[in-house]
Structures are given as structure tokens and as C-alpha cells.
Enzyme design. Structure first.
Site, PDB file in Angstrom:
ATOM      1  N   ASP A 196       0.862  -1.193   0.000  1.00  0.00           N
ATOM      2  CA  ASP A 196       0.000   0.000   0.000  1.00  0.00           C
ATOM      3  C   ASP A 196       0.896   1.241   0.000  1.00  0.00           C
ATOM      4  O   ASP A 196       1.759   1.389   0.860  1.00  0.00           O
ATOM      5  CB  ASP A 196      -0.875  -0.001   1.250  1.00  0.00           C
ATOM      6  CG  ASP A 196      -1.852  -1.165   1.243  1.00  0.00           C
ATOM      7  OD1 ASP A 196      -2.561  -1.337   0.242  1.00  0.00           O
ATOM      8  OD2 ASP A 196      -1.891  -1.921   2.233  1.00  0.00           O
ATOM      9  N   LYS A 217       0.199  10.186   0.486  1.00  0.00           N
ATOM     10  CA  LYS A 217       0.102  11.528   1.098  1.00  0.00           C
ATOM     11  C   LYS A 217       1.153  11.688   2.201  1.00  0.00           C
ATOM     12  O   LYS A 217       1.379  10.754   2.978  1.00  0.00           O
ATOM     13  CB  LYS A 217      -1.283  11.724   1.715  1.00  0.00           C
ATOM     14  CG  LYS A 217      -2.386  11.849   0.679  1.00  0.00           C
ATOM     15  CD  LYS A 217      -3.707  12.128   1.353  1.00  0.00           C
ATOM     16  CE  LYS A 217      -4.821  12.064   0.328  1.00  0.00           C
ATOM     17  NZ  LYS A 217      -6.111  11.740   0.918  1.00  0.00           N
ATOM     18  N   ARG A 256      -2.835  -9.727 -10.518  1.00  0.00           N
ATOM     19  CA  ARG A 256      -3.847  -8.859 -11.147  1.00  0.00           C
ATOM     20  C   ARG A 256      -3.729  -7.443 -10.608  1.00  0.00           C
ATOM     21  O   ARG A 256      -3.903  -6.467 -11.314  1.00  0.00           O
ATOM     22  CB  ARG A 256      -5.252  -9.414 -10.879  1.00  0.00           C
ATOM     23  CG  ARG A 256      -5.637 -10.473 -11.894  1.00  0.00           C
ATOM     24  CD  ARG A 256      -7.099 -10.761 -11.832  1.00  0.00           C
ATOM     25  NE  ARG A 256      -7.521 -11.073 -10.471  1.00  0.00           N
ATOM     26  CZ  ARG A 256      -8.779 -11.166 -10.075  1.00  0.00           C
ATOM     27  NH1 ARG A 256      -9.752 -10.950 -10.922  1.00  0.00           N
ATOM     28  NH2 ARG A 256      -9.084 -11.468  -8.839  1.00  0.00           N
TER      29      ARG A 256
HETATM   30  C1  LIG Z   1      -1.616  -3.045  -2.617  1.00  0.00           C
HETATM   31  S1  LIG Z   1      -1.793  -4.658  -2.032  1.00  0.00           S
HETATM   32  C2  LIG Z   1      -0.712  -5.657  -3.040  1.00  0.00           C
HETATM   33  C3  LIG Z   1      -0.965  -7.098  -2.891  1.00  0.00           C
HETATM   34  C4  LIG Z   1       0.036  -8.051  -3.546  1.00  0.00           C
HETATM   35  N1  LIG Z   1       1.349  -7.951  -2.943  1.00  0.00           N
HETATM   36  C5  LIG Z   1       0.137  -7.850  -5.028  1.00  0.00           C
HETATM   37  O1  LIG Z   1       1.169  -7.373  -5.516  1.00  0.00           O
HETATM   38  O2  LIG Z   1      -0.857  -8.161  -5.710  1.00  0.00           O
HETATM   39  C6  LIG Z   1      -0.906  -4.547  -0.503  1.00  0.00           C
HETATM   40  C7  LIG Z   1      -1.327  -5.589   0.484  1.00  0.00           C
HETATM   41  O3  LIG Z   1      -0.529  -5.482   1.657  1.00  0.00           O
HETATM   42  C8  LIG Z   1      -1.347  -5.785   2.760  1.00  0.00           C
HETATM   43  N2  LIG Z   1      -0.710  -5.246   3.982  1.00  0.00           N
HETATM   44  C9  LIG Z   1      -0.625  -3.969   4.365  1.00  0.00           C
HETATM   45  N3  LIG Z   1      -0.033  -3.866   5.569  1.00  0.00           N
HETATM   46  C10 LIG Z   1       0.288  -5.144   5.932  1.00  0.00           C
HETATM   47  C11 LIG Z   1       0.906  -5.705   7.070  1.00  0.00           C
HETATM   48  N4  LIG Z   1       1.308  -4.938   8.094  1.00  0.00           N
HETATM   49  N5  LIG Z   1       1.071  -7.038   7.120  1.00  0.00           N
HETATM   50  C12 LIG Z   1       0.668  -7.822   6.093  1.00  0.00           C
HETATM   51  N6  LIG Z   1       0.070  -7.347   4.993  1.00  0.00           N
HETATM   52  C13 LIG Z   1      -0.122  -6.024   4.907  1.00  0.00           C
HETATM   53  C14 LIG Z   1      -2.677  -5.135   2.430  1.00  0.00           C
HETATM   54  O4  LIG Z   1      -3.748  -5.697   3.163  1.00  0.00           O
HETATM   55  C15 LIG Z   1      -2.781  -5.412   0.933  1.00  0.00           C
HETATM   56  O5  LIG Z   1      -3.482  -6.596   0.657  1.00  0.00           O
END
Ligand SMILES: C[S@@+](CC[C@H](N)C(=O)[O-])C[C@H]1O[C@@H](n2cnc3c(N)ncnc32)[C@H](O)[C@@H]1O
Length: 225
Positions: free
Chosen positions: A131, A135, A206
Site C-alpha cells: 500500500d 500523502k 492482477r
Molecule cells: C496493494 S496490495 C498488493 C498485494 C500483492 N502484494 C500484489 O502485488 O498483488 C498490498 C497488500 O498489503 C497488505 N498489507 C498492508 N499492511 C500489511 C501488514 N502490516 N502485514 C501484512 N500485509 C499487509 C494489504 O492488506 C494489501 O493486501
């Protein structure tokens, strides 16, 4: 790393979005408890007989990359952490459909899982398209912080590797700065294509293909020295 009385700042968005399909909901009830890592401290290499190494994927989203790596490396124990319930449900479907016996899923914050692992217990770690929190006031929510780099340096064995990818230019710079500040980490790139071109063993998801960022995907491969 994490102090239970001061949990780290939330780095993820929603925990759940659309309703989970019945088949995936059933897997949450049956398969997930069977492949959750044990509570408390544990060595991931002991979770499977004859696992020479363990890898960790942080924030696996829908689990496509995690499942593909696990299928390509059946002798590696692949640990994944993801708090987003729909993502976990989707990953369970991949594990089930592909009959993967080398995946373990922590359905929560990766930092909580990492704190339970011993030093030098991982051979590889992946943080792919985290993520972005673009900002200014939200940047403290980014998963990648100086503390996370220190924790990865603790967990990845010398010679082991960490891969970070993002299509947000500022997050790439931010990450590079923090990894390069660690004396235990070396950036392996030697030429521009090493970060501009997806590594041969990368599997695009995806989510990645949606190209939601502000630059082309950048891949940073680091090595624990
Ligand atoms: C933008 S998505 C990308 C998902 C995947 N890595 C991809 O490339 O398709 C980022 C993912 O990181 C997860 N995430 C964020 N903070 C996290 C944390 N502290 N521990 C594990 N997962 C986390 C979010 O829930 C989200 O599903």
C-alpha cells in the site's frame, strides 16, 4: 520488534470488502486453521519435513504470487502474511486448487508474525506493491520503515534476499534510502534493467497489472550481507 502495548501503526486499508464466496468461506473454516503457523515463537523451517529454507511474503494480496512461488519451489516452506480477509480467502483457493502443501498463512499483520521468528530463519522475503500511502501525513503508515528494514535484516540469513517492488516513485526512493542505510543490506542492481525489468522469477498479480501507481513497476532486489 513489536511491543504489544504499542502496536505498530496500521499499514493496511480495509480488512474486508465484498462478501466472501461460499466456497472460499468454507476454506476459511477448514483449510486456514490447518495451515496457520503455530502460536508463539517458532522456526518456519520446522513446519515441513525436509524444508531446506523458508520464504516470507508480506502482504500477499490475493495470493497469486505466493502460490506460484510455492508451486515452483515445492521444497521451500512459503509463509505468507495478509490481514485482508478477501485476500486470504482468495489465497486459500489457490492453495486448495493447486494442492500446495508448502504454504502457511498468517491472517494478520506481518509484523506480528515476524516478531515470532528467530534470527536468520528466512532465505527470502517479498514485499510486492505494498500500500503506497502517498500523502505526506500518511507515510508513517508505510510498511517499509527503518524498523522494518532492521527486522528484515534480523530475519534474513546472510546471503538471503529481499525483493521490494512498487509503481510509486516516491515509495521506491523511500525504500531504497532505508535499505541502503542498513550496513547489513546490499542492493544487487548493477544496471538499470536490474530494477526496470521484472526479474525472471517474478510472477505478476492482477493488482500489479492494474498499474495504479505513478511510474512503471520498479523491482529492488537486496541481499543480506
Ligand atoms: C496493494 S496490495 C498488493 C498485494 C500483492 N502484494 C500484489 O502485488 O498483488 C498490498 C497488500 O498489503 C497488505 N498489507 C498492508 N499492511 C500489511 C501488514 N502490516 N502485514 C501484512 N500485509 C499487509 C494489504 O492488506 C494489501 O493486501
Amino acid at each position: 520488534m513489536s511491543d504489544p502495548s504499542h502496536p505498530p501503526m496500521r499499514s493496511y486499508g480495509r480488512l474486508k470488502s465484498r462478501p466472501i464466496k461460499p466456497r472460499q468461506a468454507a476454506l476459511m473454516e477448514t483449510l486456514l486453521p490447518a495451515i496457520r503457523p503455530p502460536a508463539g515463537a517458532f522456526d518456519p523451517r520446522t513446519l515441513m519435513a525436509d524444508a531446506p529454507e523458508a520464504w516470507l511474503e508480506i502482504g500477499f494480496g490475493g495470493g497469486e504470487h505466493m502460490a506460484a512461488q510455492a508451486a515452483a519451489h515445492p521444497d521451500v516452506l512459503v509463509l505468507g502474511a495478509e490481514p485482508f480477509q478477501n485476500g486470504v480467502a482468495s489465497a486459500l483457493r489457490h492453495v486448495d486448487e493447486q494442492g500446495l502443501s508448502n504454504v502457511r498463512i498468517h491472517d494478520g499483520d506481518a509484523r506480528e508474525l515476524m516478531a515470532r521468528l528467530p534470527d536468520a530463519s528466512l532465505a527470502r522475503a517479498f514485499i510486492l506493491f505494498p500500500d503506497p500511502w502517498p500523502k505526506g501525513r500518511h507515510k508513517k503508515r508505510r510498511f517499509l520503515q527503518t524498523e522494518t528494514v532492521a527486522e528484515l535484516a534480523r530475519l534474513v540469513a546472510p546471503g538471503g534476499r529481499v525483493r521490494f517492488a512498487s509503481d510509486w516513485a516516491d515509495y521506491v526512493d523511500w525504500t531504497l534510502e532505508r535499505f541502503l542505510a542498513s550496513p547489513s543490506i546490499r542492493w544487487t542492481a548493477e544496471r538499470a534493467d536490474d530494477w526496470r525489468v521484472a526479474p525472471a522469477d517474478h510472477v505478476a498479480t492482477r493488482y500489479e497489472q492494474k498499474r495504479l501507481g505513478d511510474c512503471a513497476p520498479v523491482f529492488l532486489d537486496f541481499q543480506r550481507v
